[in-house]
Structure formats: structure tokens, C-alpha cells
Design an enzyme around this catalytic site. Sequence first.
Site, PDB file in Angstrom:
ATOM      1  N   GLY A  12     -42.103 -10.503 -14.490  1.00 54.49           N
ATOM      2  CA  GLY A  12     -41.513 -11.047 -15.706  1.00 54.49           C
ATOM      3  C   GLY A  12     -42.153 -10.589 -17.001  1.00 54.49           C
ATOM      4  O   GLY A  12     -42.071 -11.289 -18.011  1.00 54.49           O
ATOM      5  N   ASN A  14     -41.100  -8.175 -18.849  1.00 53.46           N
ATOM      6  CA  ASN A  14     -40.020  -7.932 -19.813  1.00 53.46           C
ATOM      7  C   ASN A  14     -39.480  -9.242 -20.364  1.00 53.46           C
ATOM      8  O   ASN A  14     -39.182  -9.337 -21.562  1.00 53.46           O
ATOM      9  CB  ASN A  14     -38.901  -7.111 -19.165  1.00 53.46           C
ATOM     10  CG  ASN A  14     -39.218  -5.629 -19.170  1.00 53.46           C
ATOM     11  OD1 ASN A  14     -39.166  -4.984 -20.211  1.00 53.46           O
ATOM     12  ND2 ASN A  14     -39.594  -5.095 -18.016  1.00 53.46           N
ATOM     13  N   ARG A  66     -23.895 -13.364   1.995  1.00 53.02           N
ATOM     14  CA  ARG A  66     -23.892 -12.829   0.632  1.00 53.02           C
ATOM     15  C   ARG A  66     -22.853 -13.515  -0.249  1.00 53.02           C
ATOM     16  O   ARG A  66     -23.084 -13.767  -1.426  1.00 53.02           O
ATOM     17  CB  ARG A  66     -23.640 -11.316   0.699  1.00 53.02           C
ATOM     18  CG  ARG A  66     -24.220 -10.567  -0.434  1.00 53.02           C
ATOM     19  CD  ARG A  66     -25.719 -10.681  -0.402  1.00 53.02           C
ATOM     20  NE  ARG A  66     -26.312 -10.174  -1.625  1.00 53.02           N
ATOM     21  CZ  ARG A  66     -27.616 -10.155  -1.856  1.00 53.02           C
ATOM     22  NH1 ARG A  66     -28.467 -10.607  -0.981  1.00 53.02           N
ATOM     23  NH2 ARG A  66     -28.080  -9.678  -2.980  1.00 53.02           N
ATOM     24  N   ASN A 108     -29.135  -4.283 -18.776  1.00 49.62           N
ATOM     25  CA  ASN A 108     -30.192  -4.052 -17.791  1.00 49.62           C
ATOM     26  C   ASN A 108     -31.256  -3.139 -18.395  1.00 49.62           C
ATOM     27  O   ASN A 108     -30.939  -2.238 -19.175  1.00 49.62           O
ATOM     28  CB  ASN A 108     -29.570  -3.363 -16.564  1.00 49.62           C
ATOM     29  CG  ASN A 108     -30.596  -3.054 -15.485  1.00 49.62           C
ATOM     30  OD1 ASN A 108     -31.406  -3.905 -15.106  1.00 49.62           O
ATOM     31  ND2 ASN A 108     -30.589  -1.825 -14.990  1.00 49.62           N
ATOM     32  N   HIS A 110     -33.981  -0.318 -17.356  1.00 48.58           N
ATOM     33  CA  HIS A 110     -34.316   0.578 -16.238  1.00 48.58           C
ATOM     34  C   HIS A 110     -35.493   1.464 -16.651  1.00 48.58           C
ATOM     35  O   HIS A 110     -35.485   2.017 -17.758  1.00 48.58           O
ATOM     36  CB  HIS A 110     -33.103   1.431 -15.858  1.00 48.58           C
ATOM     37  CG  HIS A 110     -33.378   2.291 -14.672  1.00 48.58           C
ATOM     38  ND1 HIS A 110     -33.360   1.801 -13.382  1.00 48.58           N
ATOM     39  CD2 HIS A 110     -33.730   3.588 -14.582  1.00 48.58           C
ATOM     40  CE1 HIS A 110     -33.692   2.768 -12.547  1.00 48.58           C
ATOM     41  NE2 HIS A 110     -33.917   3.868 -13.241  1.00 48.58           N
ATOM     42  N   GLU A 148     -19.536  -1.496 -13.095  1.00 46.99           N
ATOM     43  CA  GLU A 148     -19.467  -1.690 -11.648  1.00 46.99           C
ATOM     44  C   GLU A 148     -20.277  -0.666 -10.853  1.00 46.99           C
ATOM     45  O   GLU A 148     -20.453  -0.803  -9.649  1.00 46.99           O
ATOM     46  CB  GLU A 148     -18.008  -1.753 -11.190  1.00 46.99           C
ATOM     47  CG  GLU A 148     -17.355  -3.043 -11.685  1.00 46.99           C
ATOM     48  CD  GLU A 148     -15.973  -3.305 -11.107  1.00 46.99           C
ATOM     49  OE1 GLU A 148     -15.711  -2.844  -9.992  1.00 46.99           O
ATOM     50  OE2 GLU A 148     -15.174  -3.959 -11.798  1.00 46.99           O
ATOM     51  N   ASP A 151     -26.466   1.610 -12.562  1.00 44.64           N
ATOM     52  CA  ASP A 151     -27.106   2.283 -13.707  1.00 44.64           C
ATOM     53  C   ASP A 151     -26.166   3.275 -14.405  1.00 44.64           C
ATOM     54  O   ASP A 151     -26.608   4.301 -14.935  1.00 44.64           O
ATOM     55  CB  ASP A 151     -28.397   3.007 -13.265  1.00 44.64           C
ATOM     56  CG  ASP A 151     -29.424   2.070 -12.656  1.00 44.64           C
ATOM     57  OD1 ASP A 151     -29.466   0.892 -13.062  1.00 44.64           O
ATOM     58  OD2 ASP A 151     -30.188   2.511 -11.785  1.00 44.64           O
ATOM     59  N   ALA A 180     -42.374   1.619 -23.840  1.00 46.39           N
ATOM     60  CA  ALA A 180     -40.910   1.720 -23.937  1.00 46.39           C
ATOM     61  C   ALA A 180     -40.186   0.403 -23.621  1.00 46.39           C
ATOM     62  O   ALA A 180     -39.511  -0.159 -24.482  1.00 46.39           O
ATOM     63  CB  ALA A 180     -40.407   2.829 -23.017  1.00 46.39           C
ATOM     64  N   GLU A 181     -40.360  -0.113 -22.408  1.00 51.76           N
ATOM     65  CA  GLU A 181     -39.543  -1.269 -21.995  1.00 51.76           C
ATOM     66  C   GLU A 181     -39.709  -2.479 -22.907  1.00 51.76           C
ATOM     67  O   GLU A 181     -38.717  -3.072 -23.345  1.00 51.76           O
ATOM     68  CB  GLU A 181     -39.888  -1.680 -20.559  1.00 51.76           C
ATOM     69  CG  GLU A 181     -39.592  -0.614 -19.546  1.00 51.76           C
ATOM     70  CD  GLU A 181     -39.816  -1.084 -18.115  1.00 51.76           C
ATOM     71  OE1 GLU A 181     -39.415  -2.201 -17.774  1.00 51.76           O
ATOM     72  OE2 GLU A 181     -40.404  -0.327 -17.331  1.00 51.76           O
TER      73      GLU A 181
END
Length: 209
Positions: A12, A14, A66, A108, A110, A148, A151, A180-181
Site C-alpha cells: 500500500g 501507492n 469467481r 491503474n 503499472h 477490457e 494494461d 515515478a509511481e
Amino acid sequence: MLKILVCVSGGGTNLQAVIDAAAKGTVTNTQIVGVISNNQNAYALERAKQAGIPAFCVSPKAYADREEFNRAFLEKTEELQPDLIVLAGFLVVIPKEMIRKYANRIINIHPSLIPSFCGTGFYGLKVHEAALERGVKVTGATVHFVDEGTDTGPIILQKPVMVNEDDTPESLQKRVMEQAEWVILPEAIDRIANGKIRIENGKVIQKTE
Ligand code: GAR
């Protein structure tokens, strides 16, 4: 006020960067309305609690299959009524129904410069192992909208990070996070919250006043 749900699976850091940026005022017009983890032991849940943010665990292990998990995950999300869903190290495939329902409202982070080292199987340390294996001299991080594919959505922000000759996957991961992130994720949220970006023909356009 943009209501944000942050989805996490691990440490966590980020999430912490977003919490800190909101506290400092570098991210404005936002409220984190909840944090969901698929992993009960994620330290991210502790970070959320410490910041006074409602934290929930929705674990696939607690459901028969699922489909049931996806339903529970969507239900919890709907309860929180977020305007934006932030995937901050969330290692669960987002159900298609949810992607359609929250089209252009899921982002998101990445840990590479997409389209390098991304897609199925590229997550966490594996991304940095692959970058070092290939011998790239520059890597970085990307914030993108979720569609969908894996990335493949419109890119919002990217930031490059130099690779050192003596880097290990761990040292590179740490530098990519720090340089960066933790910079571009809060910045992307701030831009969205303040109406500074729009999507046109599948690309993100930064609005300039
Ligand atoms: C981050 O490096 C994030 O970019 C990555 O997982 C890590 C989570 O760290 N995400 C992915 O690889 C997604 N494909 P954190 O829990 O400390 O924020």
C-alpha cells in the site's frame, strides 16, 4: 469532491502516497471513501485504518467461485458509490461487468513504461526482473485508464526512471516507486478531480487553461 475507492493487495505504498498528497494539498477535491483489499493481510488495510478510511477485505477465498467473488466485490464497490476507482497494486482481474459499469472511471498504476513489460503475468517484482533481463537502460511507471484488456487502456501519465548497472529487481522497484509511481499516481488523481483531462479517440488529452 471526487469520491475515490482505492483497491489494493499488498504494502500500500501507492495508497499512502495518495493519502499523503491529499493531506498536503497537492491532491485536491478528493475524498477516499474506502479501501478494498482481496488480501486480508495486506499492510495497505492498516494504512487505511490509520488514516481513518473505511477498509474492507473481499477475499476470493471466502466465496465458492469467481462469479460469487465478483458479485461481492461489485456489491461492496456500489455501496461506497465512488466516482473513481484507483487500482494501486491490486492483483485481481477486474470483472468485465465492472469495467463496463465504470467505463473511464477506473485507473491503474503499472511499474513500467507501457507498452513495455505489461500485460498478463507482468506485475510487481516480475516487471522489474523482466526489464533487467532485457537490459533496458530506462524504465518507469504508467498511470492509465482500465479497459477490457490488460494494461491496454488510455495512458494518462508516464515518468521515466534510469536503470543502474548494479540494480537488482528490488532496488529498481524501490526507485521506480519513489521517483515515478508515488509522483504520477497522485498527480493523475488530482488532474481527474479537477477536470483537467478528457478522453478523445481512445487517447487522454490534457486540458490546458
Ligand atoms: C506497485 O509497484 C504497483 O505499480 C504494482 O504493484 C506494486 C504495489 O505496491 N502494480 C502492478 O504490478 C500492477 N500490474 P504498493 O502496494 O506498495 O503500492
